[in-house]
Design a protein around this motif. Structure first.
Motif, mmCIF file in Angstrom:
data_model
loop_
_atom_site.group_PDB
_atom_site.id
_atom_site.type_symbol
_atom_site.label_atom_id
_atom_site.label_comp_id
_atom_site.label_asym_id
_atom_site.label_seq_id
_atom_site.Cartn_x
_atom_site.Cartn_y
_atom_site.Cartn_z
ATOM 1 N N ALA A 275 -8.649 3.498 9.687
ATOM 2 C CA ALA A 275 -8.282 2.122 9.254
ATOM 3 C C ALA A 275 -6.932 2.130 8.561
ATOM 4 C CB ALA A 275 -9.361 1.589 8.306
ATOM 5 N N VAL A 276 -6.665 3.236 7.809
ATOM 6 C CA VAL A 276 -5.381 3.334 7.113
ATOM 7 C C VAL A 276 -4.236 3.389 8.128
ATOM 8 C CG1 VAL A 276 -3.947 4.782 5.609
ATOM 9 C CG2 VAL A 276 -6.362 4.444 5.081
ATOM 10 N N VAL B 238 -3.532 -0.045 9.390
ATOM 11 C CA VAL B 238 -2.758 -0.886 8.461
ATOM 12 C C VAL B 238 -1.290 -0.467 8.484
ATOM 13 C CG1 VAL B 238 -2.394 -1.419 6.017
ATOM 14 C CG2 VAL B 238 -4.700 -1.445 6.963
ATOM 15 N N ASP C 216 -11.955 2.146 5.318
ATOM 16 C CA ASP C 216 -11.516 0.765 5.131
ATOM 17 C C ASP C 216 -10.982 0.515 3.721
ATOM 18 O OD1 ASP C 216 -12.140 0.275 7.671
ATOM 19 O OD2 ASP C 216 -13.959 -0.919 7.273
ATOM 20 N N ASP D 165 -9.526 2.680 1.811
ATOM 21 C CA ASP D 165 -8.177 3.253 1.770
ATOM 22 C C ASP D 165 -7.181 2.356 2.509
ATOM 23 O OD1 ASP D 165 -8.589 5.584 0.224
ATOM 24 O OD2 ASP D 165 -9.678 6.457 1.928
ATOM 25 N N ALA D 166 -7.711 1.769 3.582
ATOM 26 C CA ALA D 166 -6.816 0.855 4.332
ATOM 27 C C ALA D 166 -6.410 -0.328 3.463
ATOM 28 C CB ALA D 166 -7.521 0.361 5.599
ATOM 29 N N THR E 98 -3.933 0.938 0.985
ATOM 30 C CA THR E 98 -2.624 1.100 1.648
ATOM 31 C C THR E 98 -1.958 -0.251 1.883
ATOM 32 O OG1 THR E 98 -3.478 3.061 2.764
ATOM 33 C CG2 THR E 98 -1.477 2.090 3.673
ATOM 34 N N GLY E 99 -2.774 -1.207 2.336
ATOM 35 C CA GLY E 99 -2.242 -2.553 2.595
ATOM 36 C C GLY E 99 -1.705 -3.179 1.321
ATOM 37 N N LEU F 90 1.524 -1.599 0.436
ATOM 38 C CA LEU F 90 2.628 -2.068 1.282
ATOM 39 C C LEU F 90 3.044 -3.494 0.910
ATOM 40 C CD1 LEU F 90 1.397 -0.527 4.629
ATOM 41 C CD2 LEU F 90 3.602 -0.061 3.566
ATOM 42 N N LEU F 91 2.047 -4.328 0.633
ATOM 43 C CA LEU F 91 2.367 -5.703 0.237
ATOM 44 C C LEU F 91 3.131 -5.718 -1.089
ATOM 45 C CD1 LEU F 91 -0.950 -7.543 1.198
ATOM 46 C CD2 LEU F 91 1.308 -7.884 2.213
ATOM 47 N N GLU G 11 5.016 -3.363 -2.172
ATOM 48 C CA GLU G 11 6.374 -2.877 -1.892
ATOM 49 C C GLU G 11 7.252 -4.020 -1.358
ATOM 50 O OE1 GLU G 11 6.481 0.259 0.995
ATOM 51 O OE2 GLU G 11 8.670 0.398 0.921
ATOM 52 N N GLU G 12 6.637 -4.768 -0.429
ATOM 53 C CA GLU G 12 7.373 -5.919 0.119
ATOM 54 C C GLU G 12 7.712 -6.933 -0.978
ATOM 55 O OE1 GLU G 12 8.426 -6.604 3.393
ATOM 56 O OE2 GLU G 12 8.033 -4.434 3.463
ATOM 57 N N LEU H 293 10.415 -5.724 -3.197
ATOM 58 C CA LEU H 293 11.724 -5.804 -2.542
ATOM 59 C C LEU H 293 12.241 -7.252 -2.522
ATOM 60 C CD1 LEU H 293 13.666 -3.960 -0.728
ATOM 61 C CD2 LEU H 293 12.716 -5.331 1.121
#
Lengths: 127, 517
Positions: free
Chosen positions: A88-89, A92, B37, B39-40, B43-44, B47-48, B50-51, B54
């Motif tokens: 899943a990672v 993403v 999931d 971890d996903a 990670t998401g 990333l969000l 980070e965005e 920025l």
């Protein structure tokens, strides 16, 4: 970084074999812009100035930086890019990778390599 | 997973989101190697974040840039608002600000600031004769020269038109007068415009500030001093004195009264007979305006015509005088036997000569009054004729074409060059009274007068002598030839009934004792 990660794959059962450039990003690595650029250079060398389908395996990478993502969007050697991951990672990460700047060619995420290669070849045949 | 079924990563995720929501956009969470999931999601969120970080940084940078641009634009606008566009000097707004700073920043015992106001003499002539571009060149050069006479701490400003100011900070009367004198010195050198040289002389008013002064009062008093300097002549420096304020107020009052006077028939005209010296017959009159002031009595033209010119009322005065005189002449023509060569002489200011509709006005008036154009003589001073520009020349030529006679007034007071006599569109010359009288001793020099007359004759012009006060003068002039004249020897200016009576009688002048009584 290991040069072995860049493994050109010959597809033998097609009349006019289409070579897919296969790039495997190092697992558990934080992919920086420099690392991504090194891969891009190799892909360009492999493509020999033309356009080739690229399979980009991101399975298990720790992260992909913004700079690295920008390298992909600047690619000028790919006719299509299939991004492959398993978790899943990965999914993403892949979608952030594909979702930023408009890509220069068709791109798509796949959960397994076979489907990805098939998609790439299918696109190559269409051409 | 924990033993109680809770996933510690979820707690970490909650903490991470809390940190992000507090504004710590650099906060990141580490996903587990499981890469499931949860971890996903981690990670998401990373990333969000980070965005978001920025975008936030870019936004801040943009705000920073825009703020800097705004600040620069504000500075530019301020500089533009504080600068005279033509010369790059300070403008009035900036000067007032500098005066205020100078007054308020003055510590006990510090010398006060001084303010000099300068007005270029006759600058309008530069614009009229050489055009506005040349005028602008002169103003820029003047600005440059003024910059050179002040210290770095002083301010030179242009207040508009040909008016400049110099603020001398921490000054004494001596320092301020030094600046004023240096100013006159640098302006004494001519400025070349095209192939001509312009002498930009100035009148300077000076006021040393006192602790009671505001920027406004300092400006007003320096301006009052400049006004006094201007009245006194050219290249004059005047230091403010309280009595100047009184003079100025009186003048302001008089200006307002004069405007009222024109509308309320306080003006009247007197007529001074012009006499043919050969036989004493009256062959014309000079029309002279008077102001019958309700409290101050009869005011002579010398006391209010310059004021009328200054306040822009001279055209109205001139036209009223001309209309009144021609109407009177029409009455004389109808009721009396005035000779054919009788002429009505009216004075016109240089300003009136510049009015584009002036000729139309005269033409209309002559027609309305049924007066033949040669019966009207327009008297124009020598200086107005010589320094006139294109419009003045056009007016003169048009009047001449109309048949009206043009006469140079006050001849002999203005210019030493006489060659222009042959070039100007004039018919007659009125010789100034000073020619008949040697200025120092009051005695007169017949030879000199004869030479002047010969000169006028040689230029093909007629001559009228004014200021004839004695029989000796009259006899001598008569001996020279065909000359007309006026003066107290013949008659002083008379009100209308008296001159009407004189014309009705047909008497020659001067009147004998019996007639005079």
């Amino acid at each position: 970084m290991n040069a072995l990660w860049l493994i050109p794959t010959e597809v033998s059962d097609t009349p006019a074999p289409v070579s897919v450039i296969r790039l495997v990003l190092p697992q558990a690595e934080h992919i920086s812009e420099e690392i991504a650029e090194a891969f891009a250079q190799r892909a360009r060398a492999e493509a020999g100035g033309g356009l080739k389908p690229i399979l980009l395996d991101i399975t298990g990478v720790a992260s992909i930086s913004r700079g690295a993502r920008a390298v992909l969007s600047r690619s000028r050697s790919a006719s299509a890019i299939a991004v492959v991951g398993t978790s899943a990672v990965d999914r993403v990460l892949a979608n952030f990778l594909l979702g930023g700047e408009p890509p220069p060619c068709p791109t798509r995420y796949f959960g397994d390599e076979d489907t990805a290669v098939a998609w790439l070849l299918e696109r190559a045949d269409d051409r | 997973m924990t033993a109680d079924g809770g996933d510690p990563r979820l707690a970490m995720l909650v903490d991470g989101i809390v940190r992000l929501s507090r504004g710590d956009l650099s906060s990141r969470m580490t996903p587990s190697p499981v890469r499931d999931d949860v971890d996903a999601v981690i990670t998401g969120v990373n990333l969000l974040a980070e965005e978001l970080e920025l975008v936030y940084r870019q936004f801040e940078k943009r705000v920073e840039n825009r703020t800097a641009m705004l600040h620069q634009a504000h500075l530019d606008m301020k500089r533009m608002a504080m600068t005279d566009a033509l010369t790059g000097l300070s403008n009035r707004v900036d000067l007032v600000e500098k005066i205020e700073q100078s007054l308020s920043g003055q510590a006990d015992g510090d010398p006060p600031p001084a303010l000099l106001l300068l007005d270029l003499d006759s600058f309008k002539n530069v614009n009229d004769r050489f055009g506005h571009d040349a005028g602008d060149d002169v103003l820029r050069e003047v600005a440059e020269r003024l910059r050179g006479v002040v210290r770095a701490t002083d301010t030179v400003a242009r207040l508009g038109g040909d008016e400049f100011a110099i603020l001398v900070t921490q000054s004494t009367m001596e320092i301020a007068l030094g600046v004023a004198n240096r100013t006159l010195e640098v302006l004494a050198k001519s400025i070349d415009v095209d192939e001509f040289s312009v002498h930009p002389r100035a009148s300077i008013g000076l006021r040393l500030a006192t602790p009671e002064h505001t920027a406004e009062s300092l400006l007003y008093e320096a301006d009052t001093a400049m006004y006094a300097a201007k009245n006194e002549g050219r290249s004059i420096i005047k230091t403010f004195e309280p009595v100047m304020l009184y003079d100025r107020q009186l003048r302001t009052l008089m200006a307002s009264e004069l405007r009222d006077a024109i509308g309320t028939d306080q003006l009247c005209v007197h007529y001074q007979p012009i006499v043919n010296l050969c036989d004493g017959s009256v062959n014309g009159v000079e029309v002279l305006v008077r102001w019958n002031h309700p409290t101050r009595g009869m005011i002579p033209p010398d006391s209010f015509i310059p004021l009328a010119e200054e306040i822009g009322a001279i055209s109205e005065v001139d036209r009223w005088v001309m209309a009144t005189a021609l109407q009177q002449y029409a009455i004389w023509r109808a009721a009396l036997l005035v000779p054919e060569n009788f002429q009505v002489r009216v004075n016109i200011s240089a300003i009136e000569l510049r009015q584009l509709d002036m000729v139309d006005f005269v033409r209309g008036l002559l027609k309305r009054m049924s007066v033949p154009p040669p019966s009207l003589v327009i008297e124009i001073t020598e200086s107005a004729l010589v320094s006139g520009g294109e419009v003045e020349t056009y007016s003169l030529l048009s009047l001449k074409q109309l048949g009206v006679c043009i006469e140079i007034d006050d001849f002999g007071t203005g210019y030493s060059s006489i060659s222009y006599l042959r070039n100007l569109p004039v018919d007659m010359v009125k010789v100034d009274r000073s020619i008949l009288r040697e200025p120092a001793t009051g005695s007169w020099q017949p030879d000199f007068v004869a030479a002047v007359f010969q000169l006028i004759r040689a230029a093909g012009l007629g001559a009228v002598f004014e200021g004839i006060e004695t029989q000796e003068q009259a006899d001598f002039l008569r001996s020279l030839g065909e000359i007309s004249g006026q003066g107290f020897y013949f008659s002083r200016p008379l009100p209308e009934p008296a001159v009407t009576e004189l014309l009705r009688s047909g008497n020659a002048l001067p009147l004998g004792p019996a007639v005079q009584s």
